[in-house]
Design a protein around this motif. Structure first.
Motif, PDB file in Angstrom:
ATOM      1  N   SER A 258       0.808  -1.211   0.000  1.00  0.00           N
ATOM      2  CA  SER A 258       0.000   0.000   0.000  1.00  0.00           C
ATOM      3  C   SER A 258       0.844   1.265   0.000  1.00  0.00           C
ATOM      4  CB  SER A 258      -0.983   0.053   1.160  1.00  0.00           C
ATOM      5  OG  SER A 258      -1.801   1.189   1.002  1.00  0.00           O
ATOM      6  N   VAL A 259       1.167   1.698  -1.186  1.00  0.00           N
ATOM      7  CA  VAL A 259       1.921   2.936  -1.356  1.00  0.00           C
ATOM      8  C   VAL A 259       1.136   4.113  -0.793  1.00  0.00           C
ATOM      9  CG1 VAL A 259       2.858   4.540  -3.074  1.00  0.00           C
ATOM     10  CG2 VAL A 259       3.254   2.093  -3.308  1.00  0.00           C
ATOM     11  N   SER A 260      -0.198   4.072  -0.898  1.00  0.00           N
ATOM     12  CA  SER A 260      -1.003   5.182  -0.371  1.00  0.00           C
ATOM     13  C   SER A 260      -0.807   5.344   1.137  1.00  0.00           C
ATOM     14  CB  SER A 260      -2.481   5.001  -0.706  1.00  0.00           C
ATOM     15  OG  SER A 260      -2.978   3.791  -0.184  1.00  0.00           O
ATOM     16  N   VAL A 261      -0.691   4.238   1.857  1.00  0.00           N
ATOM     17  CA  VAL A 261      -0.431   4.318   3.300  1.00  0.00           C
ATOM     18  C   VAL A 261       0.951   4.932   3.536  1.00  0.00           C
ATOM     19  CG1 VAL A 261      -0.038   2.971   5.409  1.00  0.00           C
ATOM     20  CG2 VAL A 261      -1.978   2.434   3.924  1.00  0.00           C
ATOM     21  N   MET A 262       1.951   4.491   2.792  1.00  0.00           N
ATOM     22  CA  MET A 262       3.306   5.018   2.963  1.00  0.00           C
ATOM     23  C   MET A 262       3.361   6.514   2.658  1.00  0.00           C
ATOM     24  SD  MET A 262       6.265   3.973   4.034  1.00  0.00           S
ATOM     25  CE  MET A 262       6.295   2.206   3.844  1.00  0.00           C
ATOM     26  N   GLU A 263       2.642   6.953   1.634  1.00  0.00           N
ATOM     27  CA  GLU A 263       2.606   8.377   1.309  1.00  0.00           C
ATOM     28  C   GLU A 263       2.006   9.191   2.456  1.00  0.00           C
ATOM     29  OE1 GLU A 263       2.193   8.319  -3.546  1.00  0.00           O
ATOM     30  OE2 GLU A 263       0.367   8.196  -2.351  1.00  0.00           O
ATOM     31  N   CYS A 264       0.976   8.667   3.083  1.00  0.00           N
ATOM     32  CA  CYS A 264       0.356   9.374   4.214  1.00  0.00           C
ATOM     33  C   CYS A 264       1.304   9.441   5.402  1.00  0.00           C
ATOM     34  CB  CYS A 264      -0.956   8.703   4.602  1.00  0.00           C
ATOM     35  SG  CYS A 264      -2.236   8.935   3.351  1.00  0.00           S
ATOM     36  N   LEU A 265       2.018   8.362   5.658  1.00  0.00           N
ATOM     37  CA  LEU A 265       2.995   8.372   6.750  1.00  0.00           C
ATOM     38  C   LEU A 265       4.080   9.414   6.482  1.00  0.00           C
ATOM     39  CD1 LEU A 265       3.462   4.558   7.470  1.00  0.00           C
ATOM     40  CD2 LEU A 265       2.024   6.199   8.697  1.00  0.00           C
ATOM     41  N   ALA A 266       4.486   9.527   5.229  1.00  0.00           N
ATOM     42  CA  ALA A 266       5.558  10.467   4.878  1.00  0.00           C
ATOM     43  C   ALA A 266       5.188  11.918   5.183  1.00  0.00           C
ATOM     44  CB  ALA A 266       5.919  10.323   3.396  1.00  0.00           C
TER      45      ALA A 266
ATOM     46  N   VAL B 264       2.816   8.457  14.937  1.00  0.00           N
ATOM     47  CA  VAL B 264       3.012   9.298  13.749  1.00  0.00           C
ATOM     48  C   VAL B 264       4.505   9.480  13.470  1.00  0.00           C
ATOM     49  CG1 VAL B 264       2.681  11.615  12.783  1.00  0.00           C
ATOM     50  CG2 VAL B 264       0.787  10.455  13.948  1.00  0.00           C
ATOM     51  N   ALA B 265       5.297   9.705  14.502  1.00  0.00           N
ATOM     52  CA  ALA B 265       6.748   9.883  14.328  1.00  0.00           C
ATOM     53  C   ALA B 265       7.393   8.603  13.795  1.00  0.00           C
ATOM     54  CB  ALA B 265       7.396  10.301  15.647  1.00  0.00           C
ATOM     55  N   ARG B 266       6.974   7.445  14.319  1.00  0.00           N
ATOM     56  CA  ARG B 266       7.518   6.180  13.808  1.00  0.00           C
ATOM     57  C   ARG B 266       7.104   5.971  12.352  1.00  0.00           C
ATOM     58  NH1 ARG B 266       6.074   4.403  19.078  1.00  0.00           N
ATOM     59  NH2 ARG B 266       4.207   3.348  18.291  1.00  0.00           N
ATOM     60  N   GLY B 267       5.902   6.398  12.001  1.00  0.00           N
ATOM     61  CA  GLY B 267       5.443   6.292  10.613  1.00  0.00           C
ATOM     62  C   GLY B 267       6.273   7.152   9.679  1.00  0.00           C
ATOM     63  N   ARG B 268       6.569   8.365  10.116  1.00  0.00           N
ATOM     64  CA  ARG B 268       7.408   9.254   9.286  1.00  0.00           C
ATOM     65  C   ARG B 268       8.802   8.654   9.102  1.00  0.00           C
ATOM     66  NH1 ARG B 268       5.582  15.445   9.626  1.00  0.00           N
ATOM     67  NH2 ARG B 268       6.433  15.423   7.544  1.00  0.00           N
ATOM     68  N   ALA B 269       9.343   8.069  10.159  1.00  0.00           N
ATOM     69  CA  ALA B 269      10.672   7.450  10.068  1.00  0.00           C
ATOM     70  C   ALA B 269      10.653   6.265   9.104  1.00  0.00           C
ATOM     71  CB  ALA B 269      11.144   7.013  11.453  1.00  0.00           C
ATOM     72  N   LEU B 270       9.610   5.457   9.164  1.00  0.00           N
ATOM     73  CA  LEU B 270       9.489   4.322   8.243  1.00  0.00           C
ATOM     74  C   LEU B 270       9.416   4.825   6.806  1.00  0.00           C
ATOM     75  CD1 LEU B 270       8.995   1.235   7.811  1.00  0.00           C
ATOM     76  CD2 LEU B 270       6.543   1.803   7.844  1.00  0.00           C
ATOM     77  N   ALA B 271       8.600   5.838   6.569  1.00  0.00           N
ATOM     78  CA  ALA B 271       8.456   6.377   5.212  1.00  0.00           C
ATOM     79  C   ALA B 271       9.760   6.996   4.713  1.00  0.00           C
ATOM     80  CB  ALA B 271       7.326   7.413   5.182  1.00  0.00           C
ATOM     81  N   ALA B 272      10.501   7.641   5.600  1.00  0.00           N
ATOM     82  CA  ALA B 272      11.783   8.236   5.199  1.00  0.00           C
ATOM     83  C   ALA B 272      12.758   7.159   4.724  1.00  0.00           C
ATOM     84  CB  ALA B 272      12.382   9.032   6.354  1.00  0.00           C
TER      85      ALA B 272
END
Length: 181
Positions: free
Chosen positions: A79-87, A131-139
């Motif tokens: 799910s690229v859409s999920v990754m984009e939202c995390l970013a 949210v911070a862990r999500g941003r780190a994963l997306a990065a």
């Protein structure tokens, strides 16, 4: 909370009064029930398929990204859409499918039971640590990084040792074998 549910993609209301996502048969009934509730409350906006710039604007203005389908299909394992939202730091609520859980555990809210409650709770009080862990994963999961991971795997497992390069272009990862003279 009072909120408007903005739905993008291929969702339509049929003559029988039910909503259907034309691509996601796995979650059609649950999706239809949820959309009918939102419609009855006056908080439903069907946007259809949007050009990329409009979709980006919608996501930048959103408070939470809800992904209600418990997808068990070979087509949706990342799910690229999920990754984009995390970013962009948008809190995400998922129905926990095995493939999505393996990628996103700890970086999104997994709605084990009541999806609507989980979305409402996230709207009211998003978990800043998640949210911070999500941003780190997306990065970490940039297209360029994933292209290098693919090239590394190909280098390791190809029977012929040929130089391999991979690059990200227009949302796709391309791998090239360079024949040796």
């Amino acid at each position: 909370p009072h909120a408007t549910l903005h739905v993008t993609g291929t969702v339509e209301k049929f003559a029988n009064g039910k909503y259907y996502d034309l691509r996601q048969r796995e979650c059609a009934e649950a999706l239809s029930r949820g959309l009918l509730v939102a419609e009855a409350a006056g908080g439903l906006s069907l946007l259809g398929r949007l050009p990329r710039a409009e979709l980006d604007r919608e996501l930048s203005e959103a408070s939470v990204f809800a992904f209600p389908c418990q997808v068990q299909s070979p087509c949706e394992t990342f799910s690229v859409s999920v990754m984009e939202c995390l970013a962009i730091g948008l809190p995400v609520v998922l129905k926990p499918a095995d493939a999505l859980r393996s990628v996103y555990e700890g970086t999104v809210r997994m709605a084990e039971d009541n999806f609507v409650d989980a979305v409402c709770e996230t709207l009211v009080a998003p978990d800043a640590d998640v949210v911070a862990r999500g941003r780190a994963l997306a990065a970490h999961h940039t297209f360029a990084n994933q292209a290098e991971v693919l090239a590394s795997i190909l280098r390791q497992y190809l029977p012929v040792k040929a130089p391999v390069r991979a690059k990200a272009s227009n949302g796709f990862i391309q791998a090239h074998l360079q024949p040796t003279p």
